[in-house]
Enzyme design. Structure first.
Site, PDB file in Angstrom:
ATOM      1  N   LYS A 210      -7.378  25.641  -5.980  1.00 22.93           N
ATOM      2  CA  LYS A 210      -7.530  24.199  -6.192  1.00 22.93           C
ATOM      3  C   LYS A 210      -8.066  23.498  -4.931  1.00 22.93           C
ATOM      4  O   LYS A 210      -8.131  24.107  -3.865  1.00 22.93           O
ATOM      5  CB  LYS A 210      -6.188  23.592  -6.611  1.00 22.93           C
ATOM      6  CG  LYS A 210      -5.650  24.184  -7.910  1.00 22.93           C
ATOM      7  CD  LYS A 210      -6.610  23.944  -9.062  1.00 22.93           C
ATOM      8  CE  LYS A 210      -6.035  24.320 -10.407  1.00 22.93           C
ATOM      9  NZ  LYS A 210      -5.889  25.773 -10.630  1.00 22.93           N
TER      10      LYS A 210
HETATM   11  C1  LIG Z   1      -6.232  22.179 -16.182  1.00 28.02           C
HETATM   12  C2  LIG Z   1      -5.126  23.005 -15.616  1.00 28.02           C
HETATM   13  N1  LIG Z   1      -3.856  22.673 -15.910  1.00 28.02           N
HETATM   14  C3  LIG Z   1      -2.812  23.382 -15.418  1.00 28.02           C
HETATM   15  C4  LIG Z   1      -3.013  24.468 -14.605  1.00 28.02           C
HETATM   16  C5  LIG Z   1      -1.826  25.241 -14.108  1.00 28.02           C
HETATM   17  O1  LIG Z   1      -1.685  25.146 -12.715  1.00 28.02           O
HETATM   18  P1  LIG Z   1      -0.661  26.097 -11.945  1.00 28.02           P
HETATM   19  O2  LIG Z   1      -1.375  27.385 -11.692  1.00 28.02           O
HETATM   20  O3  LIG Z   1      -0.352  25.356 -10.655  1.00 28.02           O
HETATM   21  O4  LIG Z   1       0.547  26.265 -12.802  1.00 28.02           O
HETATM   22  C6  LIG Z   1      -4.315  24.857 -14.262  1.00 28.02           C
HETATM   23  C7  LIG Z   1      -4.538  26.028 -13.399  1.00 28.02           C
HETATM   24  O5  LIG Z   1      -5.613  26.499 -13.191  1.00 28.02           O
HETATM   25  C8  LIG Z   1      -5.401  24.100 -14.783  1.00 28.02           C
HETATM   26  O6  LIG Z   1      -6.665  24.466 -14.519  1.00 28.02           O
END
Ligand SMILES: Cc1ncc(COP(=O)(O)O)c(C=O)c1O
Length: 238
Positions: A210
């Site tokens: 990210k």
């Molecule tokens: C749009 C979106 N929502 C949620 C997530 C979940 O994030 P995390 O890996 O921090 O749980 C991601 C992860 O890539 C994402 O791209």
């Protein structure tokens, strides 16, 4: 790049192999400097290897940066989305509107709380529109989960108005959107909601790929004292 020109008649096998890079192309290298390394070493030396004073400091700094009354740190955005729905009381018999284009956890967390994700399409710009959201609302709908895909802010004013009209909560998936702005306000800030009388949580990801990373991690922001209290409680409930 090591791609070479291949004669037009060459077998396809040769054509493919000659166009492959020699060095691995990383997807998203984190930017980690000596300052970050020193903080990690300091944390290890402090004995606080779980949630401690540095997490409190991070929450305070993040809420100031975003402009939100509350910031609640988590181990992932997925956990953040999950506790947001739990704190909102969403569960069996309820529906939650989710864009068809997103990462699987936006829809998975709806299933995890026992509710039903209702997928709506996105436009050419990858954003959900208020019109498509409204067409998916039923008497069972409890929340809308707009996704600020690849950091592009959804058009939130009409979505908040829609939510207020139908008595729905808004849980914004801002996994890609730390630092994105809408009408000059940061995504997740309290100011962005204006006077819309709705329950609202914004959820960020700090996963390694990210735009800002803690390796794995997430943060929920909200202006709502009761929701913040519930989320703090739920996040530590085993
Ligand atoms: C749009 C979106 N929502 C949620 C997530 C979940 O994030 P995390 O890996 O921090 O749980 C991601 C992860 O890539 C994402 O791209």
């Amino acid at each position: 790049m090591s791609a070479q020109l291949v004669p037009a008649g060459a077998p396809s096998q040769t054509r493919i192999r000659s166009n492959v890079r020699e060095e691995f192309l990383p997807f998203a290298l984190p930017s980690i400097g000596e300052e970050e390394i020193a903080e990690v070493v300091d944390s290890l030396r402090s004995g606080w290897v779980t949630t401690g004073p540095k997490v409190k400091r991070f929450e305070a700094d993040f809420s100031e940066y975003i402009g939100s009354r509350h910031a609640i740190a988590l181990n992932s955005c997925t956990a953040g989305l999950h506790i947001a729905l739990t704190a909102l009381g969403i569960g069996p018999g309820h529906e939650v509107i989710v864009p068809a284009l997103t990462f699987c956890s936006t829809a998975n967390v709806v299933v995890h709380v026992g509710a039903r994700p209702v997928l709506v399409d996105v436009g050419d710009d990858f954003k959900v529109t208020p019109e498509l959201i409204e067409s998916a609302i039923t008497p069972r709908t409890k929340a809308i989960m707009p996704v600020h895909y690849s950091g592009q802010a959804c058009d939130m004013d009409p979505i908040y108005q829609l939510a207020a009209r139908h008595g729905l909560a808004v849980v914004e998936d801002a996994a890609h959107a730390v630092g994105s702005t809408y009408r000059g306000c940061k995504i997740g800030s309290d100011a962005i909601q204006g006077s819309a009388d709705i329950k609202r949580v914004t959820v960020f990801s700090f996963y390694g790929t990210k735009n800002m990373t803690t390796a794995e991690g997430g943060m929920n922001t909200t202006a709502d004292d009761r929701l913040a209290e519930r989320m703090r409680l739920v996040k530590t409930r085993k």
